[in-house]
Design a protein around this motif. Structure first.
Motif, PDB file in Angstrom:
ATOM      1  N   ARG A  18       0.872  -1.177   0.000  1.00  0.00           N
ATOM      2  CA  ARG A  18       0.000   0.000   0.000  1.00  0.00           C
ATOM      3  C   ARG A  18       0.906   1.223   0.000  1.00  0.00           C
ATOM      4  NH1 ARG A  18      -5.115   0.526   0.520  1.00  0.00           N
ATOM      5  NH2 ARG A  18      -5.380  -1.607   1.211  1.00  0.00           N
ATOM      6  N   THR A  19       0.874   1.986  -1.098  1.00  0.00           N
ATOM      7  CA  THR A  19       1.749   3.154  -1.196  1.00  0.00           C
ATOM      8  C   THR A  19       1.405   4.179  -0.111  1.00  0.00           C
ATOM      9  OG1 THR A  19       0.303   4.241  -2.804  1.00  0.00           O
ATOM     10  CG2 THR A  19       2.109   2.884  -3.685  1.00  0.00           C
ATOM     11  N   ARG A  20       2.394   5.001   0.192  1.00  0.00           N
ATOM     12  CA  ARG A  20       2.251   6.061   1.192  1.00  0.00           C
ATOM     13  C   ARG A  20       2.482   7.411   0.515  1.00  0.00           C
ATOM     14  NH1 ARG A  20       7.119   4.551   4.626  1.00  0.00           N
ATOM     15  NH2 ARG A  20       7.861   4.517   2.501  1.00  0.00           N
ATOM     16  N   TRP A  21       1.952   8.435   1.107  1.00  0.00           N
ATOM     17  CA  TRP A  21       2.140   9.795   0.582  1.00  0.00           C
ATOM     18  C   TRP A  21       3.626  10.091   0.399  1.00  0.00           C
ATOM     19  CZ3 TRP A  21      -0.412  13.396  -1.837  1.00  0.00           C
ATOM     20  CH2 TRP A  21       0.069  14.700  -1.851  1.00  0.00           C
ATOM     21  N   THR A  22       4.441   9.668   1.338  1.00  0.00           N
ATOM     22  CA  THR A  22       5.879   9.956   1.282  1.00  0.00           C
ATOM     23  C   THR A  22       6.606   9.166   0.198  1.00  0.00           C
ATOM     24  OG1 THR A  22       6.362   8.302   2.980  1.00  0.00           O
ATOM     25  CG2 THR A  22       5.997  10.562   3.733  1.00  0.00           C
ATOM     26  N   ASP A  23       5.943   8.189  -0.443  1.00  0.00           N
ATOM     27  CA  ASP A  23       6.561   7.443  -1.543  1.00  0.00           C
ATOM     28  C   ASP A  23       6.637   8.281  -2.816  1.00  0.00           C
ATOM     29  OD1 ASP A  23       6.812   5.174   0.047  1.00  0.00           O
ATOM     30  OD2 ASP A  23       4.940   4.295  -0.678  1.00  0.00           O
ATOM     31  N   ASN A  24       5.793   9.302  -2.925  1.00  0.00           N
ATOM     32  CA  ASN A  24       5.770  10.160  -4.117  1.00  0.00           C
ATOM     33  C   ASN A  24       6.932  11.143  -4.111  1.00  0.00           C
ATOM     34  OD1 ASN A  24       3.402   8.955  -4.889  1.00  0.00           O
ATOM     35  ND2 ASN A  24       2.127  10.749  -4.561  1.00  0.00           N
ATOM     36  N   ASP A  25       7.387  11.495  -5.298  1.00  0.00           N
ATOM     37  CA  ASP A  25       8.386  12.552  -5.416  1.00  0.00           C
ATOM     38  C   ASP A  25       7.695  13.856  -5.837  1.00  0.00           C
ATOM     39  OD1 ASP A  25       7.884  12.372  -8.148  1.00  0.00           O
ATOM     40  OD2 ASP A  25       9.758  11.360  -8.609  1.00  0.00           O
ATOM     41  N   MET A  26       8.468  14.853  -6.170  1.00  0.00           N
ATOM     42  CA  MET A  26       7.891  16.158  -6.508  1.00  0.00           C
ATOM     43  C   MET A  26       7.074  16.132  -7.798  1.00  0.00           C
ATOM     44  SD  MET A  26      11.386  18.115  -7.589  1.00  0.00           S
ATOM     45  CE  MET A  26      10.767  19.456  -8.565  1.00  0.00           C
ATOM     46  N   TYR A  27       7.205  15.071  -8.589  1.00  0.00           N
ATOM     47  CA  TYR A  27       6.435  14.928  -9.824  1.00  0.00           C
ATOM     48  C   TYR A  27       5.172  14.093  -9.617  1.00  0.00           C
ATOM     49  CZ  TYR A  27      10.894  16.521 -11.617  1.00  0.00           C
ATOM     50  OH  TYR A  27      12.036  17.229 -11.821  1.00  0.00           O
TER      51      TYR A  27
END
Length: 149
Positions: A18-27
């Motif tokens: 389950r992905t987390r918000w912090t897994d995303n980068d600036m894109y």
């Protein structure tokens, strides 16, 4: 078939994430390091649950000697991912894994990656013949035909 055409049926074992918000980068898509964590997690989960690996007491350790990943299409939070695992090559002391990253409910692969482990003596860090329980577990993931990563 190229790795970009991989489907779920090309993989034998799956682990969900389950992905987390912090897994995303600036894109607004998963960072490169997250993919490496996913691959490491599915491989080591399989080794522990199906091959008898105990990271603190096993007489051998698996050292990563090569890795690579092909990004096909982006994914981002809040996706739930299914990470597929297969073995493309199984030697006496080494194994080459391939992992496919899929979004839950989707058939098309988002990324394909993997790495090669060399099994080594846990004290001297010298290559050794793979333990029987490791080999037996990894043989269940071995893909005998088809294109490799």
């Amino acid at each position: 078939m190229s790795v970009k055409e991989r489907k779920r049926s090309d993989y034998v074992f799956f682990l969900d994430y389950r992905t987390r918000w912090t897994d995303n980068d600036m894109y607004s898509h998963l960072t490169n390091t997250v993919y490496n964590v996913l691959i490491d997690s599915v491989v080591n989960t399989y080794l522990i649950k199906h091959c008898g690996l105990n990271p603190t007491t096993s007489p051998s350790i698996a050292l990563m000697v090569a890795s690579q990943i092909t990004f096909i299409s982006q994914t981002s939070f809040p996706a739930v991912l299914d990470i597929g695992l297969r073995v493309n090559k199984l030697g006496n002391s080494s194994v080459t894994y391939e992992c496919g990253v899929f979004e839950r409910g989707m058939e098309d692969v988002r990324a394909v990656g993997g790495y090669t482990h060399v099994f080594c003596d846990s004290v001297n860090r010298r290559p050794m013949t793979m333990e029987k329980t490791f080999r037996e577990g990894l043989e269940k993931l071995l893909v005998k035909e088809g294109p490799k990563l």
